[in-house]
Design a protein around this motif. Structure first.
Motif, PDB file in Angstrom:
ATOM      1  N   ARG A   1      25.888 -25.942  37.073  1.00 49.45           N
ATOM      2  CA  ARG A   1      27.324 -25.740  36.899  1.00 49.45           C
ATOM      3  C   ARG A   1      27.977 -25.676  38.279  1.00 49.45           C
ATOM      4  NH1 ARG A   1      28.199 -20.806  34.873  1.00 49.45           N
ATOM      5  NH2 ARG A   1      30.261 -21.339  34.071  1.00 49.45           N
TER       6      ARG A   1
ATOM      7  N   GLU B   1      30.646 -27.904  41.318  1.00 45.59           N
ATOM      8  CA  GLU B   1      31.818 -28.749  41.438  1.00 45.59           C
ATOM      9  C   GLU B   1      31.462 -30.222  41.371  1.00 45.59           C
ATOM     10  OE1 GLU B   1      30.416 -26.892  43.683  1.00 45.59           O
ATOM     11  OE2 GLU B   1      30.645 -27.673  45.723  1.00 45.59           O
TER      12      GLU B   1
ATOM     13  N   SER C   1      32.824 -20.349  36.292  1.00 44.90           N
ATOM     14  CA  SER C   1      32.930 -20.986  37.596  1.00 44.90           C
ATOM     15  C   SER C   1      34.283 -21.672  37.641  1.00 44.90           C
ATOM     16  CB  SER C   1      31.810 -22.016  37.798  1.00 44.90           C
ATOM     17  OG  SER C   1      30.557 -21.385  37.904  1.00 44.90           O
TER      18      SER C   1
ATOM     19  N   PHE D   1      37.527 -23.573  40.043  1.00 41.64           N
ATOM     20  CA  PHE D   1      37.781 -24.384  41.227  1.00 41.64           C
ATOM     21  C   PHE D   1      39.269 -24.725  41.308  1.00 41.64           C
ATOM     22  CE2 PHE D   1      33.260 -25.288  41.569  1.00 41.64           C
ATOM     23  CZ  PHE D   1      32.838 -25.229  40.258  1.00 41.64           C
TER      24      PHE D   1
ATOM     25  N   TYR E   1      41.403 -28.029  42.992  1.00 44.34           N
ATOM     26  CA  TYR E   1      41.364 -29.328  43.647  1.00 44.34           C
ATOM     27  C   TYR E   1      42.782 -29.723  44.041  1.00 44.34           C
ATOM     28  CZ  TYR E   1      36.591 -30.467  42.062  1.00 44.34           C
ATOM     29  OH  TYR E   1      35.233 -30.493  41.853  1.00 44.34           O
TER      30      TYR E   1
ATOM     31  N   LYS F   1      36.190 -22.779  45.641  1.00 39.36           N
ATOM     32  CA  LYS F   1      35.476 -22.528  44.388  1.00 39.36           C
ATOM     33  C   LYS F   1      35.082 -21.063  44.276  1.00 39.36           C
ATOM     34  CE  LYS F   1      30.986 -23.961  46.299  1.00 39.36           C
ATOM     35  NZ  LYS F   1      29.827 -24.873  46.099  1.00 39.36           N
TER      36      LYS F   1
END
Lengths: 113, 114
Positions: free
Chosen positions: A99, A101, B32, B34, B36, B49
């Motif tokens: 898991r 990016e 998780s 993030f 961008y 992240k």
């Protein structure tokens, strides 16, 4: 280090013509691979993803198909383009089985005329 | 199912003023997350992240984000906006499982006024 290559950068194709967009990844093995489309002024739509050679998952039924003939190669195709296929296509990869990016290519601007 | 909601489709700030781009997530476990950034006609670049380590995450270009579990938020901030920050920003979550695709928010377009 890992790199992702996507080509061509821009493409103008007539309605009804075929399409082939290619994406390759270097510096890693058994990556997860993705194709996204971004229509004008909209977010990213996941089209296909692959966790291994010959393994393709389709997220949205449409006029496109994907193939993964080699571990680090991902191809987006169409037999006959429609006007609605116009958009910005992005290839991406992530580490397989984790898991983490995703890393994106520079994209292909496709205009169907 | 895991998802993210970007609360603003467009944010406009003056150069030199703070930036706040808001993101809320839904997840039944520790996610998780993030951020961008996408400049026009370019691919997406990872800004930062969060993967269950420090709750305040520092990224590139002076951006940072704070994971707040009690508020299910992961807002992106920068103390002072620069003209080059004008772009589209996406908040992203990874669902459970090792091979599941990222889930993107709808994006927030940041405009920076001189």
């Amino acid at each position: 280090s890992q790199t992702i290559h996507q080509w061509p950068a821009t493409l103008v194709q007539p309605v009804g013509s075929p399409l082939s967009l290619e994406c390759t990844v270097e510096g890693t093995s058994n990556p997860n691979l993705y194709w996204y489309r971004q229509a004008a002024g909209r977010g990213l739509q996941l089209l296909f993803y692959s966790v291994g050679i010959g393994q393709i998952s389709s997220e949205v039924p449409q006029n496109l198909s994907a193939s993964r003939p080699q571990d680090r190669q991902f191809i987006l195709s169409s037999k006959k383009l429609l006007l609605s296929d116009s958009g910005f296509y992005l290839c991406a990869w992530s580490e397989g089985g984790m898991r983490t990016e995703a890393f994106f290519g520079q994209g292909t601007r496709l205009t169907v005329v | 199912a895991q998802s993210v909601t970007q609360l603003d489709s467009h944010v406009s700030v003056s150069e030199g003023t703070p930036v706040l781009l808001r993101c809320n997530y839904s997840s039944s476990y520790s996610p998780s997350l993030f951020w961008y950034v996408q400049h026009p006609n370019k691919g997406l670049q990872l800004l930062l992240k969060y993967t269950s380590a420090a709750t305040l995450v520092k990224g590139i270009n002076g951006f940072e984000a704070e994971f707040k579990k009690s508020e299910t938020s992961f807002h992106l901030t920068k103390p002072s906006a620069h003209m080059s920050d004008a772009a589209e920003y996406f908040c992203v979550v990874i669902p459970a499982g090792g091979n599941t695709p990222l889930v993107f928010g709808k994006g927030t377009r940041l405009s920076v006024i001189a």
